[in-house]
Design a protein around this motif. Structure first.
Motif, PDB file in Angstrom:
ATOM      1  N   GLY A  27       0.790  -1.226   0.000  1.00 54.48           N
ATOM      2  CA  GLY A  27       0.000   0.000   0.000  1.00 54.48           C
ATOM      3  C   GLY A  27       0.824   1.278   0.000  1.00 54.48           C
ATOM      4  N   TYR A  28       2.082   1.189  -0.366  1.00 57.10           N
ATOM      5  CA  TYR A  28       2.918   2.388  -0.419  1.00 57.10           C
ATOM      6  C   TYR A  28       2.502   3.245  -1.612  1.00 57.10           C
ATOM      7  N   LEU A  29       2.196   4.494  -1.340  1.00 55.97           N
ATOM      8  CA  LEU A  29       1.775   5.387  -2.410  1.00 55.97           C
ATOM      9  C   LEU A  29       2.910   6.305  -2.872  1.00 55.97           C
ATOM     10  N   PHE A  30       3.779   6.664  -1.956  1.00 61.83           N
ATOM     11  CA  PHE A  30       4.850   7.614  -2.288  1.00 61.83           C
ATOM     12  C   PHE A  30       5.784   7.108  -3.408  1.00 61.83           C
ATOM     13  N   PRO A  31       6.287   5.852  -3.361  1.00 62.94           N
ATOM     14  CA  PRO A  31       7.134   5.387  -4.471  1.00 62.94           C
ATOM     15  C   PRO A  31       6.400   5.389  -5.818  1.00 62.94           C
ATOM     16  N   LEU A  32       5.106   5.108  -5.789  1.00 60.52           N
ATOM     17  CA  LEU A  32       4.322   5.127  -7.015  1.00 60.52           C
ATOM     18  C   LEU A  32       4.246   6.538  -7.580  1.00 60.52           C
ATOM     19  N   ALA A  33       4.029   7.508  -6.719  1.00 62.74           N
ATOM     20  CA  ALA A  33       3.962   8.905  -7.162  1.00 62.74           C
ATOM     21  C   ALA A  33       5.318   9.371  -7.697  1.00 62.74           C
ATOM     22  N   ILE A  34       6.382   8.994  -7.025  1.00 64.14           N
ATOM     23  CA  ILE A  34       7.728   9.357  -7.480  1.00 64.14           C
ATOM     24  C   ILE A  34       8.009   8.733  -8.844  1.00 64.14           C
ATOM     25  N   GLN A  35       7.627   7.477  -9.030  1.00 61.26           N
ATOM     26  CA  GLN A  35       7.878   6.790 -10.302  1.00 61.26           C
ATOM     27  C   GLN A  35       7.107   7.444 -11.440  1.00 61.26           C
ATOM     28  N   VAL A  36       5.889   7.870 -11.168  1.00 60.99           N
ATOM     29  CA  VAL A  36       5.078   8.518 -12.203  1.00 60.99           C
ATOM     30  C   VAL A  36       5.743   9.811 -12.671  1.00 60.99           C
ATOM     31  N   VAL A  37       6.369  10.520 -11.768  1.00 64.67           N
ATOM     32  CA  VAL A  37       7.021  11.784 -12.129  1.00 64.67           C
ATOM     33  C   VAL A  37       8.429  11.560 -12.683  1.00 64.67           C
ATOM     34  N   MET A  38       9.219  10.738 -12.004  1.00 62.67           N
ATOM     35  CA  MET A  38      10.632  10.593 -12.371  1.00 62.67           C
ATOM     36  C   MET A  38      10.852   9.686 -13.574  1.00 62.67           C
ATOM     37  N   GLY A  39       9.974   8.734 -13.823  1.00 57.40           N
ATOM     38  CA  GLY A  39      10.137   7.824 -14.959  1.00 57.40           C
ATOM     39  C   GLY A  39      10.265   8.546 -16.289  1.00 57.40           C
ATOM     40  N   PRO A  40       9.282   9.375 -16.652  1.00 60.53           N
ATOM     41  CA  PRO A  40       9.396  10.105 -17.923  1.00 60.53           C
ATOM     42  C   PRO A  40      10.569  11.086 -17.951  1.00 60.53           C
ATOM     43  N   ILE A  41      10.853  11.707 -16.821  1.00 54.73           N
ATOM     44  CA  ILE A  41      11.965  12.664 -16.786  1.00 54.73           C
ATOM     45  C   ILE A  41      13.288  11.952 -17.051  1.00 54.73           C
ATOM     46  N   SER A  42      13.500  10.807 -16.411  1.00 50.33           N
ATOM     47  CA  SER A  42      14.757  10.083 -16.623  1.00 50.33           C
ATOM     48  C   SER A  42      14.822   9.513 -18.045  1.00 50.33           C
ATOM     49  N   ALA A  43      13.686   9.116 -18.609  1.00 48.17           N
ATOM     50  CA  ALA A  43      13.681   8.608 -19.986  1.00 48.17           C
ATOM     51  C   ALA A  43      14.035   9.715 -20.970  1.00 48.17           C
ATOM     52  N   LEU A  44      13.563  10.926 -20.722  1.00 50.78           N
ATOM     53  CA  LEU A  44      13.857  12.044 -21.628  1.00 50.78           C
ATOM     54  C   LEU A  44      15.319  12.464 -21.577  1.00 50.78           C
ATOM     55  N   ASP A  45      16.018  12.113 -20.503  1.00 49.40           N
ATOM     56  CA  ASP A  45      17.438  12.453 -20.387  1.00 49.40           C
ATOM     57  C   ASP A  45      18.342  11.445 -21.090  1.00 49.40           C
ATOM     58  N   GLN A  46      17.811  10.320 -21.531  1.00 45.17           N
ATOM     59  CA  GLN A  46      18.618   9.286 -22.176  1.00 45.17           C
ATOM     60  C   GLN A  46      19.103   9.753 -23.549  1.00 45.17           C
ATOM     61  N   PRO A  47      20.342   9.419 -23.914  1.00 45.73           N
ATOM     62  CA  PRO A  47      20.893   9.864 -25.209  1.00 45.73           C
ATOM     63  C   PRO A  47      20.075   9.388 -26.411  1.00 45.73           C
ATOM     64  N   ILE A  48      19.547   8.179 -26.362  1.00 45.34           N
ATOM     65  CA  ILE A  48      18.804   7.653 -27.501  1.00 45.34           C
ATOM     66  C   ILE A  48      17.538   8.476 -27.735  1.00 45.34           C
ATOM     67  N   VAL A  49      16.897   8.925 -26.662  1.00 47.07           N
ATOM     68  CA  VAL A  49      15.706   9.761 -26.775  1.00 47.07           C
ATOM     69  C   VAL A  49      16.091  11.151 -27.263  1.00 47.07           C
ATOM     70  N   GLN A  50      17.198  11.671 -26.772  1.00 45.01           N
ATOM     71  CA  GLN A  50      17.653  12.993 -27.197  1.00 45.01           C
ATOM     72  C   GLN A  50      17.905  13.026 -28.710  1.00 45.01           C
ATOM     73  N   ILE A  51      18.460  11.941 -29.238  1.00 45.93           N
ATOM     74  CA  ILE A  51      18.789  11.897 -30.662  1.00 45.93           C
ATOM     75  C   ILE A  51      17.546  11.735 -31.518  1.00 45.93           C
ATOM     76  N   TYR A  52      16.699  10.759 -31.197  1.00 45.68           N
ATOM     77  CA  TYR A  52      15.578  10.429 -32.071  1.00 45.68           C
ATOM     78  C   TYR A  52      14.321  11.248 -31.814  1.00 45.68           C
TER      79      TYR A  52
END
Length: 125
Positions: free
Chosen positions: A40-65
């Motif tokens: 029933g932990y809600l905080f890690p779920l909320a963090i993942q929802v926010v940080m997941g897309p942010i960390s994906a956008l920082d990846q070099p493959i995403v930056q290029i394509y």
């Protein structure tokens, strides 16, 4: 015995990096979902929802394509491995004068050695 790294086409390398990113994101989402549904932990779920897309956008493959940036500098292939502790990468130290002189001396020795082997080869003929 040390073997050189195998070379692979850019497309193949990019696909491997994309699959690594998808796998990493899926594992993070799975672990976070497990923690939420099991305990029933809600905080890690909320963090993942926010940080997941942010960390994906920082990846070099995403930056290029996705953003259309040129593959130069930090985006040059092979992509640098991220620091596991999240610290920024330290830039390489420029060579000192002593190292530059030593490299120049070694280059001269190699050039002289190649020249002498050319002359020896020409004398044998």
């Amino acid at each position: 015995e040390i073997k050189p790294a195998p070379s692979m086409p850019t497309c193949e390398y990019d696909m491997s990096q994309l699959m690594k990113l998808v796998q990493q994101t899926a594992i993070q989402g799975l672990m976070t979902s497990l923690m939420h549904f099991q305990w029933g932990y809600l905080f890690p779920l909320a963090i993942q929802v926010v940080m997941g897309p942010i960390s994906a956008l920082d990846q070099p493959i995403v930056q290029i394509y996705v953003f259309g940036r040129e593959a130069v500098g930090d985006l040059k292939r092979p992509f640098p491995a991220p620091n596991p502790f999240g610290l920024p990468q330290t830039p390489a130290q420029p060579p000192t004068q002593k190292e530059l002189k030593r490299e120049a001396k070694e280059a001269k020795k190699e050039a002289a050695k190649a020249e002498s082997s050319k002359k020896d080869g020409a004398k044998d003929d």
